[in-house]
Design a protein around this motif. Sequence first.
Motif, PDB file in Angstrom:
ATOM      1  N   LEU A 111       0.830  -1.205   0.000  1.00  0.00           N
ATOM      2  CA  LEU A 111       0.000   0.000   0.000  1.00  0.00           C
ATOM      3  C   LEU A 111       0.866   1.256   0.000  1.00  0.00           C
ATOM      4  N   HIS A 112       1.936   1.243   0.764  1.00  0.00           N
ATOM      5  CA  HIS A 112       2.861   2.385   0.814  1.00  0.00           C
ATOM      6  C   HIS A 112       3.449   2.678  -0.567  1.00  0.00           C
ATOM      7  N   GLN A 113       3.609   1.641  -1.349  1.00  0.00           N
ATOM      8  CA  GLN A 113       4.163   1.795  -2.700  1.00  0.00           C
ATOM      9  C   GLN A 113       3.084   2.078  -3.744  1.00  0.00           C
ATOM     10  N   GLY A 114       1.822   2.270  -3.302  1.00  0.00           N
ATOM     11  CA  GLY A 114       0.757   2.661  -4.217  1.00  0.00           C
ATOM     12  C   GLY A 114      -0.178   1.564  -4.663  1.00  0.00           C
ATOM     13  N   ALA A 115      -0.069   0.368  -4.087  1.00  0.00           N
ATOM     14  CA  ALA A 115      -0.936  -0.740  -4.483  1.00  0.00           C
ATOM     15  C   ALA A 115      -2.393  -0.458  -4.126  1.00  0.00           C
ATOM     16  N   THR A 116      -3.297  -1.023  -4.906  1.00  0.00           N
ATOM     17  CA  THR A 116      -4.714  -1.016  -4.564  1.00  0.00           C
ATOM     18  C   THR A 116      -4.938  -2.027  -3.435  1.00  0.00           C
ATOM     19  N   ALA A 117      -6.142  -2.055  -2.883  1.00  0.00           N
ATOM     20  CA  ALA A 117      -6.461  -3.031  -1.844  1.00  0.00           C
ATOM     21  C   ALA A 117      -6.285  -4.460  -2.362  1.00  0.00           C
ATOM     22  N   VAL A 118      -6.767  -4.732  -3.556  1.00  0.00           N
ATOM     23  CA  VAL A 118      -6.647  -6.076  -4.137  1.00  0.00           C
ATOM     24  C   VAL A 118      -5.182  -6.426  -4.387  1.00  0.00           C
ATOM     25  N   GLN A 119      -4.419  -5.495  -4.928  1.00  0.00           N
ATOM     26  CA  GLN A 119      -2.999  -5.755  -5.168  1.00  0.00           C
ATOM     27  C   GLN A 119      -2.251  -6.019  -3.862  1.00  0.00           C
ATOM     28  N   ALA A 120      -2.622  -5.316  -2.797  1.00  0.00           N
ATOM     29  CA  ALA A 120      -1.968  -5.511  -1.504  1.00  0.00           C
ATOM     30  C   ALA A 120      -2.261  -6.908  -0.947  1.00  0.00           C
ATOM     31  N   VAL A 121      -3.501  -7.379  -1.069  1.00  0.00           N
ATOM     32  CA  VAL A 121      -3.827  -8.741  -0.631  1.00  0.00           C
ATOM     33  C   VAL A 121      -3.102  -9.744  -1.514  1.00  0.00           C
ATOM     34  N   ARG A 122      -3.009  -9.478  -2.795  1.00  0.00           N
ATOM     35  CA  ARG A 122      -2.274 -10.370  -3.709  1.00  0.00           C
ATOM     36  C   ARG A 122      -0.813 -10.478  -3.269  1.00  0.00           C
ATOM     37  N   ALA A 123      -0.190  -9.356  -2.880  1.00  0.00           N
ATOM     38  CA  ALA A 123       1.197  -9.374  -2.404  1.00  0.00           C
ATOM     39  C   ALA A 123       1.309 -10.206  -1.124  1.00  0.00           C
ATOM     40  N   ALA A 124       0.353 -10.024  -0.210  1.00  0.00           N
ATOM     41  CA  ALA A 124       0.359 -10.805   1.032  1.00  0.00           C
ATOM     42  C   ALA A 124       0.182 -12.293   0.732  1.00  0.00           C
ATOM     43  N   ARG A 125      -0.694 -12.608  -0.196  1.00  0.00           N
ATOM     44  CA  ARG A 125      -0.912 -14.017  -0.557  1.00  0.00           C
ATOM     45  C   ARG A 125       0.363 -14.650  -1.107  1.00  0.00           C
ATOM     46  N   ALA A 126       1.172 -13.852  -1.799  1.00  0.00           N
ATOM     47  CA  ALA A 126       2.427 -14.361  -2.364  1.00  0.00           C
ATOM     48  C   ALA A 126       3.511 -14.552  -1.302  1.00  0.00           C
ATOM     49  N   HIS A 127       3.434 -13.793  -0.183  1.00  0.00           N
ATOM     50  CA  HIS A 127       4.548 -13.794   0.768  1.00  0.00           C
ATOM     51  C   HIS A 127       4.188 -14.178   2.202  1.00  0.00           C
ATOM     52  N   ASP A 128       2.915 -14.332   2.521  1.00  0.00           N
ATOM     53  CA  ASP A 128       2.493 -14.694   3.873  1.00  0.00           C
ATOM     54  C   ASP A 128       1.864 -16.081   3.832  1.00  0.00           C
ATOM     55  N   LYS A 129       2.385 -17.006   4.630  1.00  0.00           N
ATOM     56  CA  LYS A 129       1.878 -18.378   4.586  1.00  0.00           C
ATOM     57  C   LYS A 129       0.429 -18.506   5.063  1.00  0.00           C
ATOM     58  N   GLY A 130      -0.088 -17.509   5.795  1.00  0.00           N
ATOM     59  CA  GLY A 130      -1.448 -17.573   6.288  1.00  0.00           C
ATOM     60  C   GLY A 130      -2.488 -16.932   5.394  1.00  0.00           C
ATOM     61  N   THR A 131      -2.059 -16.356   4.284  1.00  0.00           N
ATOM     62  CA  THR A 131      -2.981 -15.688   3.355  1.00  0.00           C
ATOM     63  C   THR A 131      -3.106 -16.553   2.106  1.00  0.00           C
ATOM     64  N   LYS A 132      -4.294 -17.099   1.904  1.00  0.00           N
ATOM     65  CA  LYS A 132      -4.503 -18.029   0.786  1.00  0.00           C
ATOM     66  C   LYS A 132      -5.901 -17.861   0.212  1.00  0.00           C
ATOM     67  N   GLY A 133      -6.113 -18.543  -0.883  1.00  0.00           N
ATOM     68  CA  GLY A 133      -7.446 -18.610  -1.465  1.00  0.00           C
ATOM     69  C   GLY A 133      -7.770 -17.436  -2.369  1.00  0.00           C
ATOM     70  N   ARG A 134      -9.020 -17.436  -2.807  1.00  0.00           N
ATOM     71  CA  ARG A 134      -9.517 -16.401  -3.709  1.00  0.00           C
ATOM     72  C   ARG A 134      -9.536 -15.050  -3.000  1.00  0.00           C
ATOM     73  N   ILE A 135      -9.230 -14.021  -3.733  1.00  0.00           N
ATOM     74  CA  ILE A 135      -9.298 -12.649  -3.208  1.00  0.00           C
ATOM     75  C   ILE A 135     -10.683 -12.096  -3.495  1.00  0.00           C
ATOM     76  N   VAL A 136     -11.304 -11.546  -2.445  1.00  0.00           N
ATOM     77  CA  VAL A 136     -12.640 -10.983  -2.532  1.00  0.00           C
ATOM     78  C   VAL A 136     -12.521  -9.486  -2.295  1.00  0.00           C
ATOM     79  N   SER A 137     -13.250  -8.672  -3.069  1.00  0.00           N
ATOM     80  CA  SER A 137     -13.251  -7.228  -2.831  1.00  0.00           C
ATOM     81  C   SER A 137     -14.674  -6.700  -2.864  1.00  0.00           C
ATOM     82  N   VAL A 138     -14.911  -5.666  -2.025  1.00  0.00           N
ATOM     83  CA  VAL A 138     -16.227  -5.039  -1.916  1.00  0.00           C
ATOM     84  C   VAL A 138     -16.020  -3.534  -1.903  1.00  0.00           C
ATOM     85  N   LYS A 139     -16.826  -2.819  -2.681  1.00  0.00           N
ATOM     86  CA  LYS A 139     -16.779  -1.347  -2.722  1.00  0.00           C
ATOM     87  C   LYS A 139     -17.672  -0.763  -1.642  1.00  0.00           C
ATOM     88  N   LEU A 140     -17.239   0.353  -1.081  1.00  0.00           N
ATOM     89  CA  LEU A 140     -18.015   1.046  -0.040  1.00  0.00           C
ATOM     90  C   LEU A 140     -19.322   1.531  -0.607  1.00  0.00           C
TER      91      LEU A 140
END
Length: 140
Positions: A111-140
Amino acid sequence: MTTVVYRDSTMASDSSCWEDDTHAHPVRKIWRVHKRLIGCAGMFADINAFVQWVKAGADEDDYPKLKSLSAIVVQPSGKILAYEEAGPLPIEVQGPYCAIGSGSAVALGALHQGATAVQAVRAARAHDKGTKGRIVSVKL
């Protein structure tokens, strides 16, 4: 073990549910309640109790006893509130984004580097062993 992120009117999360070290099944981690977005990490029973508390009006006197919870609640105005299991008084996030869960450090860096919410979860999914599965997003 999870990652929930909010930025620019979008909340995103992974969909994994863990039982000890086993990736058990996909679950919902984002809710829309009274025009607010709620994203939670923690024990499933505590998450359900917290969401029900918000649905019932979030009366401070009725805050449930929780063991393990981190939650982001985004008001219709865009104000970001962070809750923990300890009590009903949130911390107002003084920035344009927020992340919780085991992948939050990776997500915050993205996020600090400008990622969207979805991109930030995608980065976590790539590097955090506890983040897996389909990414879900909801607009306010």
